[in-house]
Motif scaffolding. Structure first.
Motif, PDB file in Angstrom:
ATOM      1  N   THR A  31       0.804  -1.226   0.000  1.00 17.36           N
ATOM      2  CA  THR A  31       0.000   0.000   0.000  1.00 17.36           C
ATOM      3  C   THR A  31       0.833   1.270   0.000  1.00 17.36           C
ATOM      4  N   THR A  66       1.449  -0.740  -6.163  1.00 20.60           N
ATOM      5  CA  THR A  66       0.735  -0.583  -4.900  1.00 20.60           C
ATOM      6  C   THR A  66      -0.751  -0.804  -5.115  1.00 20.60           C
ATOM      7  N   ASN A  67      -1.429  -1.171  -4.023  1.00 22.08           N
ATOM      8  CA  ASN A  67      -2.872  -1.391  -4.009  1.00 22.08           C
ATOM      9  C   ASN A  67      -3.307  -2.489  -4.976  1.00 22.08           C
TER      10      ASN A  67
END
Length: 532
Positions: free
Chosen positions: A97, A151-152
């Protein structure tokens, strides 16, 4: 049918001498192992059995329960299990994240001796994956490969250890292998290095599966992972190289023709060879369905073109005696940007081992039977960005409980970014199909049920948005027995909890997930005709 309730459980297996239980395991992307040593999906709201060092650890929610490490100012570890574990497989889903700097990583750990000594598989922010060992805080790289890291985005990391052999996998793909005798036993763990991440579905098994002989040797790990083809190209299962067909290109390379009558359309769609057929306006087809030959793109012009009265059949004539894909099976068909209205049987029917079919950005309203039915051994199909508007029976995958001879090991279908708008059932209803991937769809006011997994089918329901859906997904249906269904990271708004059970391996293609609670807006704006 079993009661509609989530059957994912918290920590099930032995941690030290205090806990020992046998229960249901939901395995994200793993093989079905002989026995489970540890399984934790954090749905019980706690991290009992885990010890941490560094970082900021907590049980949080990311569509479902996750173990969150929120700090980025140091390295951080969470450990579980027992020091006596020797040959085992440890797996976890992880979503990076945030990074604090360059070349940071998230990892799964194995044969942990202490906070500074263990093996680990690290997914790095510089788009690599590394199989490593840490000895007294000093790291050694045992093998490495390229892997795109964002990310994510969720990734499944798995580290197998048997004797001195170590193998690392990302999303089911072998990315590194090494022989090392430094550690023979130890605990498991998850970790971050100057990064934050969510961890979920930690699974430790006491049996390690040897990869098939077709897996590339460890000295030449994949240099590039599967790549999502992007917009206006077939993705999902339709993008996979299989059965002698590499992806789905339809009529690319053939002539482009425009038709506006039934006679013109039927002549073109029956012609052998590659063809791009542009449908101009609404064409009244006699019912029920009309055969589509291989290497065709059928695409509507604008937002007001399509078919009424009849549907499209992608497949050879029915035969129960054919139990493997014939050489002349229909393949490489694209159906896009078409309205289907008042069809007499199915709007689109895919049958008899047809493969590499892409059904995209269509809209269908009420007809006699299904919107898109896929059956009799057909496979490598993607159904994406379609709008099912007020229909009853939408998407049947596998037509009969007695058709295992044709269907088992096939019916690989991706359903994504479809808008199930006030529909009733079969969104989809699945028999036998394994690695059926239902992701990033929007379900609104579903009457009967959303997804049903039956007859030992393997279905992943991931990243969808369910709004006003009492029964979003379940096992068994009618006279059909239970299938397997894994649900993860779905957004449930005024909806039931759904029913899950069993394990399902992840598909072999690359895909991108938007945040599940953004899917309503994304799909509402993009699904259906006139939006390609």
């Amino acid at each position: 049918m079993q009661p509609l309730q989530a059957r994912r459980r918290g920590l099930l297996a032995a941690i030290g001498a205090a806990l020992a239980a046998v229960g249901l395991v939901v395995a994200m992307g793993a093989n079905a192992y002989a026995a489970t040593l540890l399984s934790d999906d954090f749905e019980d709201g706690n991290s009992t059995g885990w010890t941490t060092s560094g970082g900021s650890w907590s049980v949080a929610t990311d569509g479902s329960g996750v173990y969150r490490q929120g700090g980025t100012s140091s390295d951080a570890r969470a450990l579980a299990g027992t020091a006596s574990w020797t040959a085992y497989s440890v797996q976890a889903r992880v979503k990076p994240t945030g990074w604090n700097g360059s070349n940071r990583f998230v990892a799964v750990l194995a044969r942990v001796q202490s906070n500074t000594s263990y093996y680990y598989l690290a997914l790095r922010s510089n788009n690599t994956v590394e199989l490593k060992k840490l000895v007294g805080g000093s790291s050694t790289t045992l093998d490495t490969a390229s892997w795109t890291v964002a990310t994510n985005t969720w990734y499944t990391l798995r580290l197998d250890l048997s004797g001195t052999t170590l193998r690392g996998y990302v999303n089911g793909t072998l990315v590194g292998e090494a022989t090392d005798s430094q550690y023979g036993a130890g605990r498991v763990g998850v970790a971050t290095f100057y990064g934050s991440a969510n961890f979920d579905d930690v699974l430790v098994s006491d049996s390690v599966t040897t990869p098939p002989t077709t897996t590339p040797p460890p000295t030449t790990p994949p240099t590039t992972p599967p790549v999502d083809p992007g917009p206006n190209q077939a993705d999902g299962w339709a993008s996979v190289n299989a059965w002698g067909q590499n992806g789905t290109t339809g009529g690319t390379g053939g002539p482009t023709v425009t038709v506006d009558t039934a006679a013109e359309f039927l002549a073109e769609v029956a012609t052998a060879g590659a063809r791009i057929i542009r449908v101009q306006g609404m064409i009244d087809l006699p019912g029920p369905m009309h055969d589509v030959t291989s290497d065709k793109t059928i695409i509507g012009v604008g937002a007001s073109s399509g078919f009424t009265g009849g549907g499209l059949n992608v497949g050879l004539p029915l035969s129960d005696s054919i139990t493997s894909p014939p050489a002349n099976a229909v393949r490489n068909v694209i159906i896009r940007n078409l309205n289907f209205r008042s069809w007499d049987d199915d709007a689109i029917n895919v049958q008899m081992f047809s493969h590499h079919v892409w059904v995209d950005h269509n809209t269908w309203t009420t007809g006699v039977d299904g919107g898109v039915d896929i059956k009799r051994g057909s496979s490598y199909v993607t159904v994406s960005y379609n709008h099912a508007d007020g229909t009853d029976k939408d998407m049947l995958l596998g037509h009969d409980d007695d058709n295992s001879a044709q269907d088992v090991g096939r019916l690989k279908v991706s359903y994504h970014h479809n808008f199930f708008d006030n529909t009733n059932q079969r969104n989809p209803r699945v028999r036998f199909g394994d690695q059926v991937h239902v992701y990033s769809n929007y379900y609104l006011n579903t009457g009967n049920y959303g997804v049903a997994s039956t007859q030992n089918a393997g279905v992943i329901v991931e990243g969808n948005y369910f709004e006003n859906v009492d029964d979003p997904y379940h096992l068994a249906e009618g006279s059909s027995s239970d299938g397997r269904l894994v649900a993860r990271n779905n957004c449930l708004v005024n909806s039931g909890a759904g029913e899950t059970g069993g394990s399902v391996s992840n598909p072999s293609y690359a895909y991108t997930l938007a945040p599940q609670c953004d899917i309503k807006a994304i799909v509402s704006a993009a699904a259906g005709v006139g939006r390609i």
